[in-house]
Design a protein around this motif. Structure first.
Motif, PDB file in Angstrom:
ATOM      1  N   MET A  46      52.035  43.809 -38.484  1.00 37.57           N
ATOM      2  CA  MET A  46      50.639  44.041 -38.787  1.00 37.57           C
ATOM      3  C   MET A  46      50.478  44.423 -40.262  1.00 37.57           C
ATOM      4  O   MET A  46      49.576  43.929 -40.926  1.00 37.57           O
ATOM      5  N   ILE A  47      51.366  45.280 -40.763  1.00 41.23           N
ATOM      6  CA  ILE A  47      51.267  45.675 -42.175  1.00 41.23           C
ATOM      7  C   ILE A  47      51.475  44.466 -43.079  1.00 41.23           C
ATOM      8  O   ILE A  47      50.779  44.302 -44.076  1.00 41.23           O
ATOM      9  N   ARG A  48      52.400  43.576 -42.718  1.00 40.72           N
ATOM     10  CA  ARG A  48      52.617  42.363 -43.505  1.00 40.72           C
ATOM     11  C   ARG A  48      51.338  41.537 -43.566  1.00 40.72           C
ATOM     12  O   ARG A  48      50.945  41.055 -44.637  1.00 40.72           O
ATOM     13  N   LEU A  49      50.632  41.379 -42.451  1.00 40.79           N
ATOM     14  CA  LEU A  49      49.386  40.612 -42.425  1.00 40.79           C
ATOM     15  C   LEU A  49      48.294  41.291 -43.250  1.00 40.79           C
ATOM     16  O   LEU A  49      47.543  40.631 -43.967  1.00 40.79           O
ATOM     17  N   ILE A  50      48.212  42.603 -43.140  1.00 43.46           N
ATOM     18  CA  ILE A  50      47.231  43.340 -43.937  1.00 43.46           C
ATOM     19  C   ILE A  50      47.536  43.188 -45.414  1.00 43.46           C
ATOM     20  O   ILE A  50      46.647  42.934 -46.228  1.00 43.46           O
ATOM     21  N   ASN A  51      48.811  43.320 -45.781  1.00 42.74           N
ATOM     22  CA  ASN A  51      49.192  43.172 -47.190  1.00 42.74           C
ATOM     23  C   ASN A  51      48.900  41.775 -47.714  1.00 42.74           C
ATOM     24  O   ASN A  51      48.505  41.617 -48.873  1.00 42.74           O
ATOM     25  N   GLN A  52      49.072  40.746 -46.884  1.00 38.57           N
ATOM     26  CA  GLN A  52      48.715  39.388 -47.302  1.00 38.57           C
ATOM     27  C   GLN A  52      47.221  39.305 -47.602  1.00 38.57           C
ATOM     28  O   GLN A  52      46.809  38.684 -48.579  1.00 38.57           O
ATOM     29  N   THR A  53      46.410  39.930 -46.760  1.00 37.37           N
ATOM     30  CA  THR A  53      44.961  39.949 -46.972  1.00 37.37           C
ATOM     31  C   THR A  53      44.628  40.682 -48.265  1.00 37.37           C
ATOM     32  O   THR A  53      43.776  40.234 -49.041  1.00 37.37           O
ATOM     33  N   LEU A  54      45.284  41.801 -48.498  1.00 37.30           N
ATOM     34  CA  LEU A  54      45.036  42.555 -49.723  1.00 37.30           C
ATOM     35  C   LEU A  54      45.404  41.728 -50.956  1.00 37.30           C
ATOM     36  O   LEU A  54      44.643  41.676 -51.921  1.00 37.30           O
ATOM     37  N   LYS A  55      46.571  41.087 -50.935  1.00 37.92           N
ATOM     38  CA  LYS A  55      46.993  40.257 -52.072  1.00 37.92           C
ATOM     39  C   LYS A  55      46.015  39.120 -52.321  1.00 37.92           C
ATOM     40  O   LYS A  55      45.693  38.808 -53.461  1.00 37.92           O
ATOM     41  N   THR A  56      45.518  38.503 -51.248  1.00 37.54           N
ATOM     42  CA  THR A  56      44.542  37.422 -51.373  1.00 37.54           C
ATOM     43  C   THR A  56      43.276  37.904 -52.066  1.00 37.54           C
ATOM     44  O   THR A  56      42.595  37.140 -52.751  1.00 37.54           O
ATOM     45  N   ASN A  57      42.959  39.187 -51.906  1.00 33.50           N
ATOM     46  CA  ASN A  57      41.756  39.760 -52.494  1.00 33.50           C
ATOM     47  C   ASN A  57      42.048  40.556 -53.772  1.00 33.50           C
ATOM     48  O   ASN A  57      41.261  41.401 -54.177  1.00 33.50           O
ATOM     49  N   GLY A  58      43.197  40.272 -54.398  1.00 36.28           N
ATOM     50  CA  GLY A  58      43.516  40.857 -55.689  1.00 36.28           C
ATOM     51  C   GLY A  58      43.967  42.303 -55.658  1.00 36.28           C
ATOM     52  O   GLY A  58      43.973  42.973 -56.686  1.00 36.28           O
ATOM     53  N   MET A  59      44.351  42.793 -54.501  1.00 38.15           N
ATOM     54  CA  MET A  59      44.781  44.189 -54.364  1.00 38.15           C
ATOM     55  C   MET A  59      46.304  44.251 -54.291  1.00 38.15           C
ATOM     56  O   MET A  59      46.959  43.296 -53.888  1.00 38.15           O
ATOM     57  N   SER A  60      46.853  45.401 -54.655  1.00 36.94           N
ATOM     58  CA  SER A  60      48.297  45.591 -54.524  1.00 36.94           C
ATOM     59  C   SER A  60      48.616  46.021 -53.099  1.00 36.94           C
ATOM     60  O   SER A  60      47.751  46.466 -52.356  1.00 36.94           O
ATOM     61  N   GLU A  61      49.889  45.863 -52.739  1.00 32.01           N
ATOM     62  CA  GLU A  61      50.338  46.253 -51.401  1.00 32.01           C
ATOM     63  C   GLU A  61      50.619  47.750 -51.374  1.00 32.01           C
ATOM     64  O   GLU A  61      51.509  48.219 -52.075  1.00 32.01           O
ATOM     65  N   PRO A  62      49.894  48.517 -50.554  1.00 32.32           N
ATOM     66  CA  PRO A  62      50.174  49.954 -50.481  1.00 32.32           C
ATOM     67  C   PRO A  62      51.410  50.210 -49.627  1.00 32.32           C
ATOM     68  O   PRO A  62      51.701  49.447 -48.700  1.00 32.32           O
ATOM     69  N   PRO A  63      52.148  51.262 -49.935  1.00 34.46           N
ATOM     70  CA  PRO A  63      53.305  51.583 -49.095  1.00 34.46           C
ATOM     71  C   PRO A  63      52.853  52.158 -47.761  1.00 34.46           C
ATOM     72  O   PRO A  63      51.769  52.739 -47.652  1.00 34.46           O
ATOM     73  N   ALA A  64      53.674  51.969 -46.742  1.00 36.02           N
ATOM     74  CA  ALA A  64      53.415  52.605 -45.452  1.00 36.02           C
ATOM     75  C   ALA A  64      53.613  54.106 -45.617  1.00 36.02           C
ATOM     76  O   ALA A  64      54.486  54.554 -46.357  1.00 36.02           O
ATOM     77  N   ASN A  65      52.779  54.881 -44.936  1.00 35.74           N
ATOM     78  CA  ASN A  65      52.836  56.332 -45.010  1.00 35.74           C
ATOM     79  C   ASN A  65      53.093  56.866 -43.618  1.00 35.74           C
ATOM     80  O   ASN A  65      52.358  56.528 -42.675  1.00 35.74           O
ATOM     81  N   GLU A  66      54.116  57.686 -43.450  1.00 31.63           N
ATOM     82  CA  GLU A  66      54.517  58.165 -42.126  1.00 31.63           C
ATOM     83  C   GLU A  66      53.399  58.925 -41.420  1.00 31.63           C
ATOM     84  O   GLU A  66      53.170  58.730 -40.224  1.00 31.63           O
ATOM     85  N   ALA A  67      52.686  59.787 -42.139  1.00 33.80           N
ATOM     86  CA  ALA A  67      51.602  60.553 -41.509  1.00 33.80           C
ATOM     87  C   ALA A  67      50.493  59.622 -41.011  1.00 33.80           C
ATOM     88  O   ALA A  67      49.966  59.802 -39.913  1.00 33.80           O
ATOM     89  N   LEU A  68      50.151  58.600 -41.819  1.00 33.50           N
ATOM     90  CA  LEU A  68      49.129  57.652 -41.390  1.00 33.50           C
ATOM     91  C   LEU A  68      49.630  56.781 -40.244  1.00 33.50           C
ATOM     92  O   LEU A  68      48.872  56.457 -39.324  1.00 33.50           O
ATOM     93  N   MET A  69      50.906  56.398 -40.279  1.00 39.11           N
ATOM     94  CA  MET A  69      51.480  55.624 -39.170  1.00 39.11           C
ATOM     95  C   MET A  69      51.424  56.432 -37.874  1.00 39.11           C
ATOM     96  O   MET A  69      51.030  55.920 -36.831  1.00 39.11           O
ATOM     97  N   ASN A  70      51.802  57.711 -37.949  1.00 36.41           N
ATOM     98  CA  ASN A  70      51.781  58.562 -36.759  1.00 36.41           C
ATOM     99  C   ASN A  70      50.362  58.742 -36.227  1.00 36.41           C
ATOM    100  O   ASN A  70      50.127  58.714 -35.019  1.00 36.41           O
ATOM    101  N   ALA A  71      49.401  58.936 -37.130  1.00 36.11           N
ATOM    102  CA  ALA A  71      48.004  59.117 -36.718  1.00 36.11           C
ATOM    103  C   ALA A  71      47.464  57.840 -36.076  1.00 36.11           C
ATOM    104  O   ALA A  71      46.793  57.889 -35.044  1.00 36.11           O
ATOM    105  N   ALA A  72      47.757  56.691 -36.680  1.00 35.72           N
ATOM    106  CA  ALA A  72      47.286  55.423 -36.132  1.00 35.72           C
ATOM    107  C   ALA A  72      47.905  55.167 -34.761  1.00 35.72           C
ATOM    108  O   ALA A  72      47.222  54.717 -33.838  1.00 35.72           O
ATOM    109  N   GLN A  73      49.184  55.474 -34.624  1.00 36.21           N
ATOM    110  CA  GLN A  73      49.839  55.254 -33.333  1.00 36.21           C
ATOM    111  C   GLN A  73      49.296  56.208 -32.276  1.00 36.21           C
ATOM    112  O   GLN A  73      49.064  55.809 -31.128  1.00 36.21           O
TER     113      GLN A  73
END
Length: 86
Positions: free
Chosen positions: A1-28
């Motif tokens: 999922m992160i790979r797909l999101i990062n592809q979308t971000l790159k397509t829109n001129g954005m850099s790929e943000p790193p995964a964050n453990e706290a955000l991963m835990n909250a999302a899960q």
């Protein structure tokens, strides 16, 4: 999922943000509780609010949670953001 999101971000001129453990835990944790139901990336791209959040340049990290029930959550933010879902 992160790979797909990062592809979308790159397509829109954005850099790929790193995964964050706290955000991963909250999302899960949110996904595990099945707070709402989503169809993953396409719905986020076609939802103006979700898409603007996804490409917000102030958000410099990402977390994603997925369950076997097709629920999927994306959290973006700064590494020191307050996590209301953890």
């Amino acid at each position: 999922m992160i790979r797909l999101i990062n592809q979308t971000l790159k397509t829109n001129g954005m850099s790929e943000p790193p995964a964050n453990e706290a955000l991963m835990n909250a999302a899960q944790a949110c996904s595990n509780r099945r707070c709402t139901w989503r169809h993953a990336l396409d719905n986020w791209i076609h939802s103006p609010g979700h898409f603007q959040t996804m490409i917000d340049s102030r958000c410099d990290c990402i977390g994603v949670g997925v369950t076997q029930y097709d629920d999927c959550y994306m959290f973006v933010g700064g590494p020191n953001s307050v996590n209301f879902y953890a």
